[in-house]
Design an enzyme around this catalytic site. Structure first.
Site, mmCIF file in Angstrom:
data_model
loop_
_atom_site.group_PDB
_atom_site.id
_atom_site.type_symbol
_atom_site.label_atom_id
_atom_site.label_comp_id
_atom_site.label_asym_id
_atom_site.label_seq_id
_atom_site.Cartn_x
_atom_site.Cartn_y
_atom_site.Cartn_z
ATOM 1 N N ARG A 30 2.020 -13.097 9.442
ATOM 2 C CA ARG A 30 0.926 -12.588 10.267
ATOM 3 C C ARG A 30 0.063 -13.738 10.771
ATOM 4 O O ARG A 30 -0.221 -14.681 10.047
ATOM 5 C CB ARG A 30 0.065 -11.605 9.475
ATOM 6 C CG ARG A 30 -1.064 -11.011 10.292
ATOM 7 C CD ARG A 30 -1.568 -9.709 9.710
ATOM 8 N NE ARG A 30 -2.271 -9.883 8.445
ATOM 9 C CZ ARG A 30 -2.658 -8.855 7.680
ATOM 10 N NH1 ARG A 30 -2.385 -7.609 8.050
ATOM 11 N NH2 ARG A 30 -3.289 -9.069 6.542
ATOM 12 N N ASP A 71 -4.496 -5.047 9.561
ATOM 13 C CA ASP A 71 -3.931 -4.169 8.525
ATOM 14 C C ASP A 71 -3.435 -2.842 9.082
ATOM 15 O O ASP A 71 -4.075 -1.799 8.941
ATOM 16 C CB ASP A 71 -4.936 -3.954 7.387
ATOM 17 C CG ASP A 71 -5.040 -5.186 6.490
ATOM 18 O OD1 ASP A 71 -4.063 -5.959 6.461
ATOM 19 O OD2 ASP A 71 -6.067 -5.376 5.845
ATOM 20 N N GLY A 91 -3.710 -8.932 -2.557
ATOM 21 C CA GLY A 91 -2.843 -8.546 -3.670
ATOM 22 C C GLY A 91 -1.372 -8.738 -3.399
ATOM 23 O O GLY A 91 -0.563 -8.745 -4.325
ATOM 24 N N ASP A 105 -12.827 -3.675 3.911
ATOM 25 C CA ASP A 105 -11.945 -4.833 3.768
ATOM 26 C C ASP A 105 -10.932 -4.911 4.897
ATOM 27 O O ASP A 105 -10.213 -5.913 5.016
ATOM 28 C CB ASP A 105 -11.215 -4.806 2.418
ATOM 29 C CG ASP A 105 -10.442 -3.513 2.202
ATOM 30 O OD1 ASP A 105 -11.093 -2.464 2.102
ATOM 31 O OD2 ASP A 105 -9.201 -3.549 2.166
ATOM 32 N N ARG A 117 -13.395 -10.856 6.490
ATOM 33 C CA ARG A 117 -13.620 -9.424 6.601
ATOM 34 C C ARG A 117 -15.069 -9.096 6.230
ATOM 35 O O ARG A 117 -15.757 -9.915 5.593
ATOM 36 C CB ARG A 117 -12.682 -8.671 5.645
ATOM 37 C CG ARG A 117 -11.210 -9.093 5.766
ATOM 38 C CD ARG A 117 -10.445 -8.771 4.486
ATOM 39 N NE ARG A 117 -9.091 -9.315 4.501
ATOM 40 C CZ ARG A 117 -8.008 -8.625 4.824
ATOM 41 N NH1 ARG A 117 -8.107 -7.362 5.161
ATOM 42 N NH2 ARG A 117 -6.824 -9.193 4.806
ATOM 43 N N GLY A 136 3.164 -6.949 -5.466
ATOM 44 C CA GLY A 136 2.942 -8.017 -4.488
ATOM 45 C C GLY A 136 3.955 -8.046 -3.367
ATOM 46 O O GLY A 136 3.927 -8.964 -2.545
ATOM 47 N N GLY A 178 -9.095 -8.260 -2.828
ATOM 48 C CA GLY A 178 -8.455 -9.560 -2.651
ATOM 49 C C GLY A 178 -7.030 -9.394 -2.163
ATOM 50 O O GLY A 178 -6.489 -8.283 -2.125
ATOM 51 N N LYS A 215 2.759 -11.864 4.291
ATOM 52 C CA LYS A 215 2.429 -10.574 3.707
ATOM 53 C C LYS A 215 3.663 -10.009 3.015
ATOM 54 O O LYS A 215 4.734 -9.924 3.623
ATOM 55 C CB LYS A 215 1.956 -9.621 4.812
ATOM 56 C CG LYS A 215 1.458 -8.270 4.321
ATOM 57 C CD LYS A 215 0.866 -7.481 5.478
ATOM 58 C CE LYS A 215 0.389 -6.105 5.045
ATOM 59 N NZ LYS A 215 -0.195 -5.343 6.182
#
Length: 487
Positions: free
Chosen positions: A176, A262, A92, A252, A183, A126, A90, A113
């Site tokens: 982002r 990512d 995070g 993911d 995903r 986080g 998830g 992000k």
């Protein structure tokens, strides 16, 4: 809620899915947000007002201190195979503000992000450090300019706070932009912990968002699977063609849309070597450059497993349909890659011996430890200096074969070389240049190095004089280049 004249137009359909798929959570405010980098061209494409976003109120939104009108912040739930091991994951350290609809009608996710803890943080803080967020900004924008599907970066905001990793680092939040954040791991999560109807709702949402018209096909979920397979085959072929190493191809980190996502321990290969690994945590080379096409197929097999309940009520028939679709992946990948390699050599037409010609060149590059990008750059320019490869008799023999093959094309030699220019970048975000830009920005607050670098990367096929310095190889080093996830 605060209303800004920034041009946000949110229409949040993911937030209408069953709540199993997300947790409603707001970003954690930061102490002293300051705009570090802003993507003017992307803002314009999104129909956003640059002046409003650069204002104090606009920066507050980009930092997560204020929620724009129409946003419905949430953290997405998903699972994933990380280095082959399945786990619940998830968002995070990310919050999805919502789905923004551009003036052209395109729907994109706006995600922050590094915006604080969520129910999926698993003990993490986080937060994100400035260096990794700037890395994602540089590399994602370079990938976009190279013509490779990718998430993009609208802005990086410093937080005025420090975060602890191995040392204390300046904190930052990246905005982002993605076609979506769906995903393979989202479907794994639904299949593992959701009901069949929840899995169906997710699949229907993915079809509506990314493959409109698919609901009209005989088997819409088979259509969804086939489309994702084709997009991933095309994407990974493009990675290989420019020497890009993602570094952490967990399920993911594989999107349904076919975008690169990512940018953690990612980097571009200098010396051509199939075993190239940059990630400090990939000690076994699972995600090495040469393994990426195979890992793509492995990840797609996990998507296949997740979608089986929707493909057919009869399990045997469902498996047969899925296997037939998955069997297309290696064929599609090889076709995309071979077509791309032909283009890099100026070949517009297919001949039976092309695969051997390409393989022989790559073999020579590996034997002589040639730079991947600059080898094709030299072929494009016809300037053979600076590498041991070009002094080898085997290369001269290969070059004669290539010239003979070019003479068999129906297009002129000039057209062939122009084709090469369109497919061989003069410049990539070389690792030592990325580090140089990050060091100047993070250590000295000097963003001019990064700005010049981004300008050179913005049109990688220009072959301009300004790009020449960025094509230079890094100084020799006894230690391999290593990258880190930043978490």
């Amino acid at each position: 809620m605060i209303k800004l004249d920034a041009g946000w137009t949110f229409d949040n359909r993911y937030a209408r899915l069953p709540e199993r798929f997300f947790s409603r959570v707001s970003p954690t405010p930061v102490r002293a947000p300051k705009l570090a980098v802003f993507n003017r061209s992307l803002a314009e494409e999104l129909g956003l007002n640059e002046e409003a976003l650069r204002s104090e109120a606009g920066v507050a939104v980009l930092a997560g201190n204020r929620i724009p009108d129409g946003a419905e912040p949430l953290a997405q739930a998903y699972a994933g195979h990380q280095f082959g091991y399945f786990t619940m994951l998830g968002d995070g350290r990310a919050v999805l503000l919502g789905e923004h609809v551009t003036p052209s009608g395109k729907r994109v996710d706006i995600q922050l992000k590094g915006s604080g803890r969520t129910p999926y943080s698993r003990g993490g803080d986080g937060r994100a450090a400035l260096g990794p967020m700037l890395r994602e900004y540089i590399v994602s924008e370079a990938m976009h300019a190279l013509g490779i599907p990718t998430t993009r970066s609208l802005a990086v905001v410093t937080t005025g706070e420090t975060i602890r990793r191995e040392t204390e680092l300046p904190g930052a939040v990246l905005t982002r932009v993605a076609s979506s954040h769906l995903r393979v791991g989202t479907f794994q999560y639904a299949a593992q912990w959701g009901t069949k109807e929840e899995l169906r709702a997710l699949a229907d949402y993915a079809l509506e968002r990314h493959f409109p018209g698919g609901e009209e096909t005989e088997n819409r979920y088979l259509f969804l699977l086939e489309q994702v397979i084709a997009r991933q085959a095309a994407l990974i072929a493009k990675w290989q063609l420019v020497g890009f190493v993602h570094g952490v191809m967990n399920t993911d980190n594989m999107t349904i849309s076919g975008e690169t996502i990512d940018y953690g321990p990612c980097a571009f290969m200098d010396t051509y070597d199939l075993k190239t690994v940059f990630s400090s945590i990939d000690t076994e080379g699972r995600y090495a450059y040469g393994n990426q096409p195979y890992i793509g197929g492995w990840n797609l097999a996990r998507l296949v497993e997740s979608l089986l309940p929707l493909l057919n009520e009869d399990e045997k028939k469902a498996v047969a349909l899925a296997q037939e679709a998955l069997d297309q992946y290696p064929t599609l990948y090889h076709r995309y890659w071979l077509d791309g390699m032909r283009a890099k050599l100026g070949l517009a037409e297919a001949q039976e011996g092309d695969g051997g010609l390409i393989a022989d060149l790559l073999g020579l590059m590996e034997e002589y430890r040639a730079d991947y990008t600059n080898t094709f750059r030299a072929l494009t320019l016809g300037e053979y200096t600076g590498m041991a490869l070009f002094d080898a008799s085997e290369f001269r023999e290969w070059h004669e074969r290539w010239q003979t093959r070019l003479s068999q094309e129906s297009v002129s030699r000039e057209e062939a070389y122009e084709r090469m220019r369109r497919h061989n970048p003069a410049v990539i975000p070389r690792n030592h240049r990325v580090e140089e830009a990050l060091a100047a920005a993070v250590d000295d607050g000097d963003y001019s190095v990064m700005e010049r670098f981004l300008k050179a990367l913005a049109d990688p096929y220009a072959y301009s004089p300004e790009q020449a310095e960025y094509a230079e190889l890094p100084p020799p080093s006894d230690r391999p280049y290593r990258t880190f996830c930043g978490t």
